[in-house]
Design a protein around this motif. Structure first.
Motif, PDB file in Angstrom:
ATOM      1  N   GLU A 172      -2.841  35.716 -73.980  1.00 16.53           N
ATOM      2  CA  GLU A 172      -3.321  35.293 -72.806  1.00 16.53           C
ATOM      3  C   GLU A 172      -4.884  34.524 -72.974  1.00 16.53           C
ATOM      4  O   GLU A 172      -5.347  33.829 -72.032  1.00 16.53           O
ATOM      5  N   LEU A 173      -5.576  34.473 -74.342  1.00 19.02           N
ATOM      6  CA  LEU A 173      -6.619  33.880 -74.488  1.00 19.02           C
ATOM      7  C   LEU A 173      -6.479  32.427 -74.707  1.00 19.02           C
ATOM      8  O   LEU A 173      -5.405  31.824 -74.813  1.00 19.02           O
ATOM      9  N   ASP A 174      -7.359  31.569 -74.418  1.00 20.63           N
ATOM     10  CA  ASP A 174      -7.724  30.045 -74.472  1.00 20.63           C
ATOM     11  C   ASP A 174      -7.987  29.752 -75.760  1.00 20.63           C
ATOM     12  O   ASP A 174      -8.127  28.425 -76.298  1.00 20.63           O
ATOM     13  N   GLY A 175      -8.317  30.619 -76.789  1.00 17.24           N
ATOM     14  CA  GLY A 175      -9.003  30.405 -78.257  1.00 17.24           C
ATOM     15  C   GLY A 175      -9.841  31.350 -78.793  1.00 17.24           C
ATOM     16  O   GLY A 175     -10.023  32.563 -78.081  1.00 17.24           O
ATOM     17  N   VAL A 176     -10.802  30.945 -79.598  1.00 15.00           N
ATOM     18  CA  VAL A 176     -11.863  31.627 -80.157  1.00 15.00           C
ATOM     19  C   VAL A 176     -13.267  30.624 -79.958  1.00 15.00           C
ATOM     20  O   VAL A 176     -13.231  29.501 -80.041  1.00 15.00           O
ATOM     21  N   VAL A 177     -14.299  31.447 -79.919  1.00 17.42           N
ATOM     22  CA  VAL A 177     -15.665  30.892 -80.275  1.00 17.42           C
ATOM     23  C   VAL A 177     -16.311  31.814 -81.092  1.00 17.42           C
ATOM     24  O   VAL A 177     -16.339  32.820 -81.367  1.00 17.42           O
ATOM     25  N   SER A 178     -17.040  30.830 -82.144  1.00 20.65           N
ATOM     26  CA  SER A 178     -17.487  31.366 -83.317  1.00 20.65           C
ATOM     27  C   SER A 178     -18.930  30.892 -83.689  1.00 20.65           C
ATOM     28  O   SER A 178     -18.996  29.535 -83.265  1.00 20.65           O
ATOM     29  N   ALA A 179     -19.706  31.300 -84.338  1.00 23.69           N
ATOM     30  CA  ALA A 179     -20.904  30.594 -84.871  1.00 23.69           C
ATOM     31  C   ALA A 179     -20.464  29.648 -85.972  1.00 23.69           C
ATOM     32  O   ALA A 179     -19.395  29.641 -86.669  1.00 23.69           O
ATOM     33  N   SER A 180     -21.089  28.480 -85.704  1.00 27.59           N
ATOM     34  CA  SER A 180     -20.606  27.208 -86.974  1.00 27.59           C
ATOM     35  C   SER A 180     -21.296  27.683 -88.239  1.00 27.59           C
ATOM     36  O   SER A 180     -22.111  28.486 -88.297  1.00 27.59           O
ATOM     37  N   SER A 181     -20.480  27.823 -89.257  1.00 27.69           N
ATOM     38  CA  SER A 181     -20.763  27.757 -90.559  1.00 27.69           C
ATOM     39  C   SER A 181     -21.827  27.016 -91.147  1.00 27.69           C
ATOM     40  O   SER A 181     -22.532  27.498 -92.118  1.00 27.69           O
ATOM     41  N   LEU A 182     -22.142  25.921 -90.473  1.00 28.86           N
ATOM     42  CA  LEU A 182     -23.231  25.051 -91.070  1.00 28.86           C
ATOM     43  C   LEU A 182     -24.646  25.197 -90.130  1.00 28.86           C
ATOM     44  O   LEU A 182     -25.665  25.102 -90.528  1.00 28.86           O
ATOM     45  N   VAL A 183     -24.296  25.422 -88.916  1.00 29.51           N
ATOM     46  CA  VAL A 183     -25.538  25.415 -87.758  1.00 29.51           C
ATOM     47  C   VAL A 183     -25.031  26.718 -87.025  1.00 29.51           C
ATOM     48  O   VAL A 183     -24.409  26.794 -86.085  1.00 29.51           O
ATOM     49  N   PRO A 184     -25.685  28.126 -87.639  1.00 25.86           N
ATOM     50  CA  PRO A 184     -25.293  29.251 -87.138  1.00 25.86           C
ATOM     51  C   PRO A 184     -25.700  29.467 -85.528  1.00 25.86           C
ATOM     52  O   PRO A 184     -25.270  30.339 -85.006  1.00 25.86           O
ATOM     53  N   SER A 185     -26.761  28.781 -85.083  1.00 28.09           N
ATOM     54  CA  SER A 185     -27.060  28.548 -83.746  1.00 28.09           C
ATOM     55  C   SER A 185     -25.940  28.047 -82.877  1.00 28.09           C
ATOM     56  O   SER A 185     -25.976  28.294 -81.633  1.00 28.09           O
ATOM     57  N   ALA A 186     -25.171  27.094 -83.347  1.00 28.25           N
ATOM     58  CA  ALA A 186     -24.128  26.315 -82.608  1.00 28.25           C
ATOM     59  C   ALA A 186     -22.901  27.308 -82.438  1.00 28.25           C
ATOM     60  O   ALA A 186     -22.634  27.958 -83.339  1.00 28.25           O
ATOM     61  N   ARG A 187     -22.387  26.846 -81.458  1.00 30.10           N
ATOM     62  CA  ARG A 187     -20.938  27.721 -81.099  1.00 30.10           C
ATOM     63  C   ARG A 187     -19.858  26.782 -81.150  1.00 30.10           C
ATOM     64  O   ARG A 187     -19.593  25.874 -80.440  1.00 30.10           O
ATOM     65  N   VAL A 188     -18.718  26.974 -82.049  1.00 30.18           N
ATOM     66  CA  VAL A 188     -17.594  26.167 -82.362  1.00 30.18           C
ATOM     67  C   VAL A 188     -16.448  26.647 -81.680  1.00 30.18           C
ATOM     68  O   VAL A 188     -16.495  27.814 -81.763  1.00 30.18           O
ATOM     69  N   VAL A 189     -15.775  26.117 -80.746  1.00 31.15           N
ATOM     70  CA  VAL A 189     -14.719  26.745 -80.182  1.00 31.15           C
ATOM     71  C   VAL A 189     -13.469  25.813 -80.676  1.00 31.15           C
ATOM     72  O   VAL A 189     -13.063  24.679 -81.176  1.00 31.15           O
ATOM     73  N   ALA A 190     -12.426  26.706 -80.874  1.00 30.80           N
ATOM     74  CA  ALA A 190     -11.039  26.488 -81.327  1.00 30.80           C
ATOM     75  C   ALA A 190     -10.189  26.764 -80.207  1.00 30.80           C
ATOM     76  O   ALA A 190      -9.987  27.835 -79.748  1.00 30.80           O
ATOM     77  N   LEU A 191      -9.866  25.762 -79.267  1.00 30.01           N
ATOM     78  CA  LEU A 191      -8.835  25.740 -78.156  1.00 30.01           C
ATOM     79  C   LEU A 191      -7.598  25.745 -78.568  1.00 30.01           C
ATOM     80  O   LEU A 191      -7.191  24.734 -79.420  1.00 30.01           O
ATOM     81  N   TRP A 192      -6.776  26.607 -78.052  1.00 25.07           N
ATOM     82  CA  TRP A 192      -5.117  26.543 -78.375  1.00 25.07           C
ATOM     83  C   TRP A 192      -4.295  26.025 -77.425  1.00 25.07           C
ATOM     84  O   TRP A 192      -4.838  25.612 -76.222  1.00 25.07           O
ATOM     85  N   ALA A 193      -3.113  25.934 -77.438  1.00 24.71           N
ATOM     86  CA  ALA A 193      -2.207  25.072 -76.784  1.00 24.71           C
ATOM     87  C   ALA A 193      -2.216  25.401 -75.268  1.00 24.71           C
ATOM     88  O   ALA A 193      -2.213  24.604 -74.419  1.00 24.71           O
ATOM     89  N   GLY A 194      -2.739  26.668 -74.732  1.00 23.43           N
ATOM     90  CA  GLY A 194      -2.430  27.317 -73.272  1.00 23.43           C
ATOM     91  C   GLY A 194      -4.007  26.642 -72.799  1.00 23.43           C
ATOM     92  O   GLY A 194      -4.004  26.738 -71.478  1.00 23.43           O
ATOM     93  N   ALA A 195      -4.739  26.056 -73.513  1.00 21.04           N
ATOM     94  CA  ALA A 195      -6.212  25.439 -72.921  1.00 21.04           C
ATOM     95  C   ALA A 195      -5.992  24.124 -72.303  1.00 21.04           C
ATOM     96  O   ALA A 195      -6.900  23.466 -71.839  1.00 21.04           O
ATOM     97  N   ALA A 196      -4.787  23.518 -72.563  1.00 14.66           N
ATOM     98  CA  ALA A 196      -4.651  22.153 -72.237  1.00 14.66           C
ATOM     99  C   ALA A 196      -5.004  21.670 -70.954  1.00 14.66           C
ATOM    100  O   ALA A 196      -5.496  20.632 -70.522  1.00 14.66           O
TER     101      ALA A 196
END
Length: 230
Positions: A172-196
């Motif tokens: 049921e999730l649209d993906g994940v959100v995580s700290a960037s490994s390079l800029v820890p204050s930034a938040r990287v999103v990985a959107l999966w197919a259901g988020a289209a």
């Protein structure tokens, strides 16, 4: 010694209803910034989810073996952290914002920003509906599930195993959100197919990185983080 991420144990992945803080509800009209290659051997569009994989992305949800997996596509971007996500005092500077994080993430392998190879292009768009993303860095979900912070900064192959387990356990999730490994204050999103269906018909911004209007900003980012611009 750096922390190593253990393999995921699907039996330990908790029900998301056990703690509402585990799922980040990103409101509609949130801005996502990404860099994609519009040319070269494998050109893509700004709104295109990658169905071929898993490749080298940290949170590719594609099952093995590597191949076309239409139901397990992924799109990466950086969440612009505006007033709806943090206080004004905590907002990143122009150099340390979403564009900088996206630039560093895309070109991190050689720390060289190649402005024309594959026609790298900046896209920014506002989501059309809220997103439900598993929060891997601003909640304790990963610890409860038996993992650790290396999911955001350690071996990517290990993180991909977790991505597959998360996608299978929480469809049921649209993906994940995580700290960037390079800029820890930034938040990287990985959107999966259901988020289209959360993407707009047109982006807010669509600019090739090599245009004059971006060169000054790119040079400042590269200088700050010791990247080369080619």
């Amino acid at each position: 010694m750096s922390e190593e991420l253990p393999p995921p144990d699907p039996a330990r992945l908790p029900a998301l209803g056990d703690d509402p803080r585990w799922v980040r509800e990103v409101p509609a009209r949130a801005m996502i910034v990404r860099i994609f290659r519009a040319g070269g051997a494998h050109p893509t569009a700004w709104h295109e989810f990658r169905s071929f994989g898993p490749l080298d992305g940290r949170f590719d949800p594609h099952p093995l073996p590597v191949g076309e997996h239409e139901d397990a596509a992924v799109m990466y971007g950086v969440l612009e952290r505006g007033p709806h996500t943090q206080s004004a005092a905590d907002r990143p500077s122009a150099v340390g914002g979403a564009f900088a994080a996206a630039l560093l993430e895309v070109f991190q392998a050689q720390r060289m920003i190649r402005l024309r190879d594959g026609l790298p292009t900046l896209a920014a768009f506002e989501t059309t509906r809220p997103l439900r993303l598993l929060d891997l860095s601003d909640s304790d979900w990963v610890t409860v599930a038996g993992g650790n912070a290396a999911i955001s900064s350690g071996d990517r192959e290990h993180s991909r195993a977790w991505a597959r387990a998360i996608a299978a356990s929480y469809p049921e999730l649209d993906g994940v959100v995580s700290a960037s490994s390079l800029v820890p204050s930034a938040r990287v999103v990985a959107l999966w197919a259901g988020a289209a269906d959360a993407l707009p018909r047109h982006p807010t911004m669509l600019l090739p990185l090599g245009i004059d209007a971006l060169l000054g900003v790119i040079d400042r980012i590269a200088d700050r983080y010791s990247y080369l611009v080619l």
